[in-house]
Design a protein around this motif. Structure first.
Motif, PDB file in Angstrom:
ATOM      1  N   GLN A  18      37.805  50.783  42.646  1.00  0.00           N
ATOM      2  CA  GLN A  18      38.257  49.915  41.558  1.00  0.00           C
ATOM      3  C   GLN A  18      39.491  49.132  42.007  1.00  0.00           C
ATOM      4  O   GLN A  18      39.622  47.949  41.706  1.00  0.00           O
ATOM      5  CB  GLN A  18      38.579  50.730  40.305  1.00  0.00           C
ATOM      6  CG  GLN A  18      37.376  51.242  39.578  1.00  0.00           C
ATOM      7  CD  GLN A  18      37.746  51.997  38.305  1.00  0.00           C
ATOM      8  OE1 GLN A  18      38.899  52.376  38.092  1.00  0.00           O
ATOM      9  NE2 GLN A  18      36.750  52.219  37.462  1.00  0.00           N
ATOM     10  N   GLU A  19      40.365  49.786  42.737  1.00  0.00           N
ATOM     11  CA  GLU A  19      41.583  49.147  43.241  1.00  0.00           C
ATOM     12  C   GLU A  19      41.256  47.984  44.178  1.00  0.00           C
ATOM     13  O   GLU A  19      41.832  46.897  44.071  1.00  0.00           O
ATOM     14  CB  GLU A  19      42.448  50.173  43.969  1.00  0.00           C
ATOM     15  CG  GLU A  19      43.780  49.644  44.427  1.00  0.00           C
ATOM     16  CD  GLU A  19      44.746  49.348  43.301  1.00  0.00           C
ATOM     17  OE1 GLU A  19      45.506  48.370  43.422  1.00  0.00           O
ATOM     18  OE2 GLU A  19      44.730  50.068  42.282  1.00  0.00           O
ATOM     19  N   GLU A  23      42.054  44.026  43.524  1.00  0.00           N
ATOM     20  CA  GLU A  23      42.829  43.179  44.439  1.00  0.00           C
ATOM     21  C   GLU A  23      42.100  41.876  44.735  1.00  0.00           C
ATOM     22  O   GLU A  23      42.716  40.810  44.758  1.00  0.00           O
ATOM     23  CB  GLU A  23      43.113  43.924  45.748  1.00  0.00           C
ATOM     24  CG  GLU A  23      44.158  45.003  45.612  1.00  0.00           C
ATOM     25  CD  GLU A  23      44.342  45.801  46.903  1.00  0.00           C
ATOM     26  OE1 GLU A  23      43.975  45.290  47.988  1.00  0.00           O
ATOM     27  OE2 GLU A  23      44.844  46.934  46.805  1.00  0.00           O
ATOM     28  N   LYS A  24      40.795  41.970  44.978  1.00  0.00           N
ATOM     29  CA  LYS A  24      40.006  40.762  45.271  1.00  0.00           C
ATOM     30  C   LYS A  24      40.015  39.797  44.085  1.00  0.00           C
ATOM     31  O   LYS A  24      39.961  38.586  44.270  1.00  0.00           O
ATOM     32  CB  LYS A  24      38.568  41.134  45.629  1.00  0.00           C
ATOM     33  CG  LYS A  24      38.419  41.802  46.985  1.00  0.00           C
ATOM     34  CD  LYS A  24      36.962  42.112  47.274  1.00  0.00           C
ATOM     35  CE  LYS A  24      36.775  42.814  48.587  1.00  0.00           C
ATOM     36  NZ  LYS A  24      37.171  42.045  49.757  1.00  0.00           N
ATOM     37  N   GLN A  30      43.291  48.970  36.166  1.00  0.00           N
ATOM     38  CA  GLN A  30      42.975  49.337  34.782  1.00  0.00           C
ATOM     39  C   GLN A  30      42.030  48.324  34.139  1.00  0.00           C
ATOM     40  O   GLN A  30      41.167  48.694  33.339  1.00  0.00           O
ATOM     41  CB  GLN A  30      44.273  49.458  33.946  1.00  0.00           C
ATOM     42  CG  GLN A  30      45.132  50.625  34.323  1.00  0.00           C
ATOM     43  CD  GLN A  30      46.034  50.370  35.540  1.00  0.00           C
ATOM     44  OE1 GLN A  30      46.034  49.287  36.119  1.00  0.00           O
ATOM     45  NE2 GLN A  30      46.800  51.383  35.936  1.00  0.00           N
ATOM     46  N   THR A  31      42.183  47.062  34.514  1.00  0.00           N
ATOM     47  CA  THR A  31      41.290  46.027  33.984  1.00  0.00           C
ATOM     48  C   THR A  31      39.858  46.283  34.443  1.00  0.00           C
ATOM     49  O   THR A  31      38.917  46.234  33.636  1.00  0.00           O
ATOM     50  CB  THR A  31      41.757  44.624  34.425  1.00  0.00           C
ATOM     51  OG1 THR A  31      43.061  44.392  33.895  1.00  0.00           O
ATOM     52  CG2 THR A  31      40.801  43.544  33.960  1.00  0.00           C
ATOM     53  N   VAL A  32      39.685  46.578  35.735  1.00  0.00           N
ATOM     54  CA  VAL A  32      38.349  46.884  36.256  1.00  0.00           C
ATOM     55  C   VAL A  32      37.805  48.128  35.561  1.00  0.00           C
ATOM     56  O   VAL A  32      36.628  48.178  35.187  1.00  0.00           O
ATOM     57  CB  VAL A  32      38.380  47.076  37.796  1.00  0.00           C
ATOM     58  CG1 VAL A  32      37.031  47.560  38.314  1.00  0.00           C
ATOM     59  CG2 VAL A  32      38.785  45.774  38.483  1.00  0.00           C
ATOM     60  N   SER A  33      38.654  49.123  35.340  1.00  0.00           N
ATOM     61  CA  SER A  33      38.236  50.337  34.653  1.00  0.00           C
ATOM     62  C   SER A  33      37.739  50.024  33.240  1.00  0.00           C
ATOM     63  O   SER A  33      36.714  50.564  32.806  1.00  0.00           O
ATOM     64  CB  SER A  33      39.408  51.326  34.587  1.00  0.00           C
ATOM     65  OG  SER A  33      39.046  52.471  33.863  1.00  0.00           O
ATOM     66  N   LYS A  34      38.436  49.150  32.531  1.00  0.00           N
ATOM     67  CA  LYS A  34      38.015  48.761  31.171  1.00  0.00           C
ATOM     68  C   LYS A  34      36.651  48.067  31.197  1.00  0.00           C
ATOM     69  O   LYS A  34      35.828  48.291  30.317  1.00  0.00           O
ATOM     70  CB  LYS A  34      39.054  47.854  30.519  1.00  0.00           C
ATOM     71  CG  LYS A  34      40.318  48.575  30.120  1.00  0.00           C
ATOM     72  CD  LYS A  34      41.326  47.614  29.516  1.00  0.00           C
ATOM     73  CE  LYS A  34      42.617  48.321  29.162  1.00  0.00           C
ATOM     74  NZ  LYS A  34      43.618  47.394  28.605  1.00  0.00           N
ATOM     75  N   TRP A  35      36.419  47.236  32.220  1.00  0.00           N
ATOM     76  CA  TRP A  35      35.114  46.585  32.338  1.00  0.00           C
ATOM     77  C   TRP A  35      34.031  47.630  32.531  1.00  0.00           C
ATOM     78  O   TRP A  35      32.967  47.558  31.928  1.00  0.00           O
ATOM     79  CB  TRP A  35      35.083  45.619  33.508  1.00  0.00           C
ATOM     80  CG  TRP A  35      36.024  44.460  33.435  1.00  0.00           C
ATOM     81  CD1 TRP A  35      36.650  43.958  32.332  1.00  0.00           C
ATOM     82  CD2 TRP A  35      36.449  43.648  34.532  1.00  0.00           C
ATOM     83  NE1 TRP A  35      37.439  42.890  32.671  1.00  0.00           N
ATOM     84  CE2 TRP A  35      37.333  42.670  34.017  1.00  0.00           C
ATOM     85  CE3 TRP A  35      36.173  43.648  35.891  1.00  0.00           C
ATOM     86  CZ2 TRP A  35      37.934  41.702  34.819  1.00  0.00           C
ATOM     87  CZ3 TRP A  35      36.777  42.685  36.695  1.00  0.00           C
ATOM     88  CH2 TRP A  35      37.640  41.725  36.159  1.00  0.00           C
TER      89      TRP A  35
END
Length: 140
Positions: A18-19, A23-24, A30-35
């Motif tokens: 997710q990290e 970065e990309k 946390q934003t990627v986790s919410k998605w």
């Protein structure tokens, strides 16, 4: 399959954390986790970047329709088969270029066009592989 499932599956297939994906995309982990949890969706520009990064359509990412995925795979295979004529022409063109053993300026330009076509065909093959992997993963 929902957007959250698709983004998680594709990210995993590309062996990204997710990290790393965050970065990309210039967002937080946390934003990627919410998605991936389905509590939020990316902004349009991020969605387009995700689509380009993973070589899938935005329709595929957003539509919760497994038959649309199958149709998309069918269309990709047909697109690949349609490129068979291009591949035949490329073979003949390469033989013609190499006939004298020297690549001149005009032949270099022809080679650039051939490389662009081959890159396009390779992209179709990569999309087919990805769709097949996502489809196999979803079935298991």
């Amino acid at each position: 399959m929902s957007f959250s499932e698709k983004i998680r599956t594709i990210r995993s297939q590309y062996s990204l954390s997710q990290e790393e994906l965050a970065e990309k995309l210039n967002v937080s982990r946390q934003t990627v986790s919410k998605w991936e949890l389905g509590t939020s969706y990316p902004e349009i520009d991020k969605l387009i970047f995700i689509s380009d990064l993973f070589q899938v359509t935005t329709d595929y990412l957003l539509k919760d329709n497994d038959t649309a995925q199958d149709n998309s795979l069918d269309r990709l295979v047909l697109k690949f088969l349609g490129s068979a004529q291009d591949m035949d022409n490329i073979s003949k063109e390469l033989v013609d270029i190499m006939r004298d053993g020297v690549i001149d300026a005009d032949e270099k330009l022809r080679m650039d066009t051939i490389i662009e076509t081959l890159d396009s065909i390779a992209q179709i093959i990569d999309e087919i592989k990805l769709k097949m992997n996502v489809s196999d993963f979803a079935k298991s």
